[in-house]
Write a protein that holds these residues in place. Sequence first.
Motif, PDB file in Angstrom:
ATOM      1  N   HIS A 124       0.831  -1.202   0.000  1.00  0.00           N
ATOM      2  CA  HIS A 124       0.000   0.000   0.000  1.00  0.00           C
ATOM      3  C   HIS A 124       0.865   1.252   0.000  1.00  0.00           C
ATOM      4  O   HIS A 124       0.573   2.223  -0.706  1.00  0.00           O
ATOM      5  CB  HIS A 124      -0.914  -0.031   1.227  1.00  0.00           C
ATOM      6  CG  HIS A 124      -1.870   1.121   1.303  1.00  0.00           C
ATOM      7  ND1 HIS A 124      -3.113   1.079   0.723  1.00  0.00           N
ATOM      8  CD2 HIS A 124      -1.752   2.353   1.865  1.00  0.00           C
ATOM      9  CE1 HIS A 124      -3.733   2.239   0.933  1.00  0.00           C
ATOM     10  NE2 HIS A 124      -2.929   3.020   1.633  1.00  0.00           N
ATOM     11  N   HIS A 125       1.928   1.259   0.801  1.00  0.00           N
ATOM     12  CA  HIS A 125       2.822   2.421   0.855  1.00  0.00           C
ATOM     13  C   HIS A 125       3.590   2.581  -0.452  1.00  0.00           C
ATOM     14  O   HIS A 125       3.816   3.706  -0.915  1.00  0.00           O
ATOM     15  CB  HIS A 125       3.817   2.253   2.020  1.00  0.00           C
ATOM     16  CG  HIS A 125       3.150   2.174   3.364  1.00  0.00           C
ATOM     17  ND1 HIS A 125       2.706   3.279   4.041  1.00  0.00           N
ATOM     18  CD2 HIS A 125       2.837   1.111   4.147  1.00  0.00           C
ATOM     19  CE1 HIS A 125       2.160   2.919   5.188  1.00  0.00           C
ATOM     20  NE2 HIS A 125       2.231   1.595   5.271  1.00  0.00           N
TER      21      HIS A 125
ATOM     22  N   ASP B  24       1.712   4.487  -3.443  1.00  0.00           N
ATOM     23  CA  ASP B  24       1.727   5.953  -3.418  1.00  0.00           C
ATOM     24  C   ASP B  24       3.009   6.492  -4.034  1.00  0.00           C
ATOM     25  O   ASP B  24       2.991   7.464  -4.805  1.00  0.00           O
ATOM     26  CB  ASP B  24       1.585   6.455  -1.977  1.00  0.00           C
ATOM     27  CG  ASP B  24       0.215   6.124  -1.379  1.00  0.00           C
ATOM     28  OD1 ASP B  24      -0.727   5.926  -2.170  1.00  0.00           O
ATOM     29  OD2 ASP B  24       0.105   6.064  -0.149  1.00  0.00           O
TER      30      ASP B  24
ATOM     31  N   VAL C  21       2.956   5.960  -7.862  1.00  0.00           N
ATOM     32  CA  VAL C  21       2.058   6.912  -8.523  1.00  0.00           C
ATOM     33  C   VAL C  21       2.720   8.276  -8.648  1.00  0.00           C
ATOM     34  O   VAL C  21       2.645   8.939  -9.702  1.00  0.00           O
ATOM     35  CB  VAL C  21       0.724   7.018  -7.760  1.00  0.00           C
ATOM     36  CG1 VAL C  21      -0.125   8.164  -8.296  1.00  0.00           C
ATOM     37  CG2 VAL C  21      -0.049   5.710  -7.857  1.00  0.00           C
ATOM     38  N   ASN C  22       3.385   8.709  -7.597  1.00  0.00           N
ATOM     39  CA  ASN C  22       4.047  10.022  -7.613  1.00  0.00           C
ATOM     40  C   ASN C  22       5.187  10.075  -8.613  1.00  0.00           C
ATOM     41  O   ASN C  22       5.473  11.126  -9.207  1.00  0.00           O
ATOM     42  CB  ASN C  22       4.568  10.363  -6.212  1.00  0.00           C
ATOM     43  CG  ASN C  22       3.430  10.593  -5.228  1.00  0.00           C
ATOM     44  OD1 ASN C  22       2.334  10.994  -5.626  1.00  0.00           O
ATOM     45  ND2 ASN C  22       3.677  10.345  -3.955  1.00  0.00           N
TER      46      ASN C  22
ATOM     47  N   TYR D  12      -8.143  -1.063  -6.012  1.00  0.00           N
ATOM     48  CA  TYR D  12      -7.194  -0.280  -6.815  1.00  0.00           C
ATOM     49  C   TYR D  12      -7.672  -0.110  -8.254  1.00  0.00           C
ATOM     50  O   TYR D  12      -7.347   0.887  -8.907  1.00  0.00           O
ATOM     51  CB  TYR D  12      -5.811  -0.928  -6.781  1.00  0.00           C
ATOM     52  CG  TYR D  12      -5.123  -0.738  -5.449  1.00  0.00           C
ATOM     53  CD1 TYR D  12      -4.695   0.517  -5.043  1.00  0.00           C
ATOM     54  CD2 TYR D  12      -4.911  -1.815  -4.585  1.00  0.00           C
ATOM     55  CE1 TYR D  12      -4.080   0.713  -3.827  1.00  0.00           C
ATOM     56  CE2 TYR D  12      -4.306  -1.640  -3.358  1.00  0.00           C
ATOM     57  CZ  TYR D  12      -3.890  -0.371  -2.982  1.00  0.00           C
ATOM     58  OH  TYR D  12      -3.295  -0.180  -1.767  1.00  0.00           O
TER      59      TYR D  12
ATOM     60  N   LYS E 227      -9.633   2.907  -8.534  1.00  0.00           N
ATOM     61  CA  LYS E 227      -8.798   4.108  -8.535  1.00  0.00           C
ATOM     62  C   LYS E 227      -8.142   4.358  -9.893  1.00  0.00           C
ATOM     63  O   LYS E 227      -7.364   5.297 -10.057  1.00  0.00           O
ATOM     64  CB  LYS E 227      -7.716   3.997  -7.457  1.00  0.00           C
ATOM     65  CG  LYS E 227      -8.241   4.083  -6.033  1.00  0.00           C
ATOM     66  CD  LYS E 227      -7.090   3.888  -5.044  1.00  0.00           C
ATOM     67  CE  LYS E 227      -7.575   4.105  -3.627  1.00  0.00           C
ATOM     68  NZ  LYS E 227      -7.715   5.520  -3.276  1.00  0.00           N
TER      69      LYS E 227
END
Length: 552
Positions: free
Chosen positions: A409-410, A413, A416-417, A435, A438
Amino acid sequence: MSFLVSLLKQPSIVGYILTGLIVGPLGFYQLKQSDVFSALAQVGITLLLFMVGLQLDISQLKRIGKTALLVGLGQVVFTTAIGFFILRALGFAQTAAWYIAPALTFSSTIIVVKLLGEKKDLQSLYGKLVVGIFLTQDFIAILILISLSSFSSNATGIYSGLPLWQSLMMAIVRALILILVVWFVSAKIFPKILQHIGNNDELMLVCSLAWALGLASFVSLPIIGFTVEIGGFLAGLSLARSGVHYEISGKIKPIRDFFIIIFFIVLGSGLAINSIGALTWPVIILSLFVLIGNPIIVMILLGLSGYKPRTGFFTGVTVAQVSEFSLILVTSGLALGHLTSADVSLVTLVAMVTIALSSYMIMYAGKIYEILRPALKILDFRKGAAEKHLTTVVLKNHIILVGAHRMGHHLIDALVNQKTPFVIVDFNPEIVEFYADKGLLTLCGDITDSFIQEQVNLPYAKMIISTVPDFNDNMSFVHSIKHSAAYKHKKPKLIFMAQDEAETKILYEQGVDYIISPHFMGGIHLAKIIADRQIHTGLQKLRERHLELLGA
């Protein structure tokens, strides 16, 4: 006996039935105490069905999916039909065949869930399908037991002398009234009672047992005309949506286990040992049907639904045994005078054989599948249409993230960035759906499956991150990567997880670039937290973030 069968990695139920065989036909079973043991065994069945109802949230029907529902229904129908013709061909009476054939359809939820839990496969794609199929089987089994209750009340009592169709209609009406009453109690009364009980563990246990056994006794009254098993199930169902049903399950489970042991011992002690010789061939034929026929039926149904042979096979092997419901069904038939002790012995022996062999089939499903994989390709009727999520996406120079829960999960992020093309692979359909909503590329399946590896374009990935904790899965995955067509020309960066130093060393030796060691990384992270001057504020923020991820 339980200790001895555990050495063979067998479920304890086999030991209990063998114990009954030893103290019964082969030993010194005191017949004058048989009524006492039978009564205690009935308490065990009641608590077993109480636990089934307690864990059977009706709202789960909306979540198990159309596939699990249709496959569960289809498996029961086809197994019953084929089993009926086999039994008739073996010379069994029509009534006995109608009892035994459905008994061959029900699989042991307790045993299978325990084995899948040990394999950490309950949250996998096939694990979800298995839970849905077994949930469907449980409902069908309960409906059959309710129908049998009409025969029970027809024997004696105010409903005696009614035609069969009227008995069934009266049973359905009484069942609907009972369900409405139980629903009212569970919605309006129990929340207030449970609120007053609070954290009083002893009172919680006493009230749960009183409700389970009390309602079971009430529904068995002549005016109601049901069996105690149905009462136990309804009692559990009424508490299924309460906030403390897990706590109640934990308290009742040891008591249920004790009494259900007596049920299986009594069952084993009642084996008609003098007729075992005549049952040899029927036991062999029916055991082979359950061990081979049931999985094939499930695999065909899943193949027609668009699932790959691997998913179908792993799901199919879980239904290759006879369950506790089957034994309850035939013992009910014996009590009603519809079956003989030889019929019950037949189903009991089939249960022992199939439970023993299917346990090994489930544990070694991966190795068995690799042997049978070429032959199972014929069951890929729709080319895995139900498992394809990336048919329109071409992936190249991308990152593959295996496991999107907790640590994954971490990482998502951060990926994606960075705006790096990546694909998520997870065996939990709920995580994949989360997901996918999303807008992220996700695939539900097992990364060790060659089909899944093709879908994520494994040979052309520039980095592969596996947060899967299972060492064997990681080793198998590394082996697949090293033997891919493009590995010699383009080696991807590999980041894998290990649980201890021994696993870490082995994975490094296999060419993994970096190993995620929870203890090592956790120590570094904790050191940074302690070094922060604003430690109190920082801990509060970390705590809130942690609770958010846990869904608390």
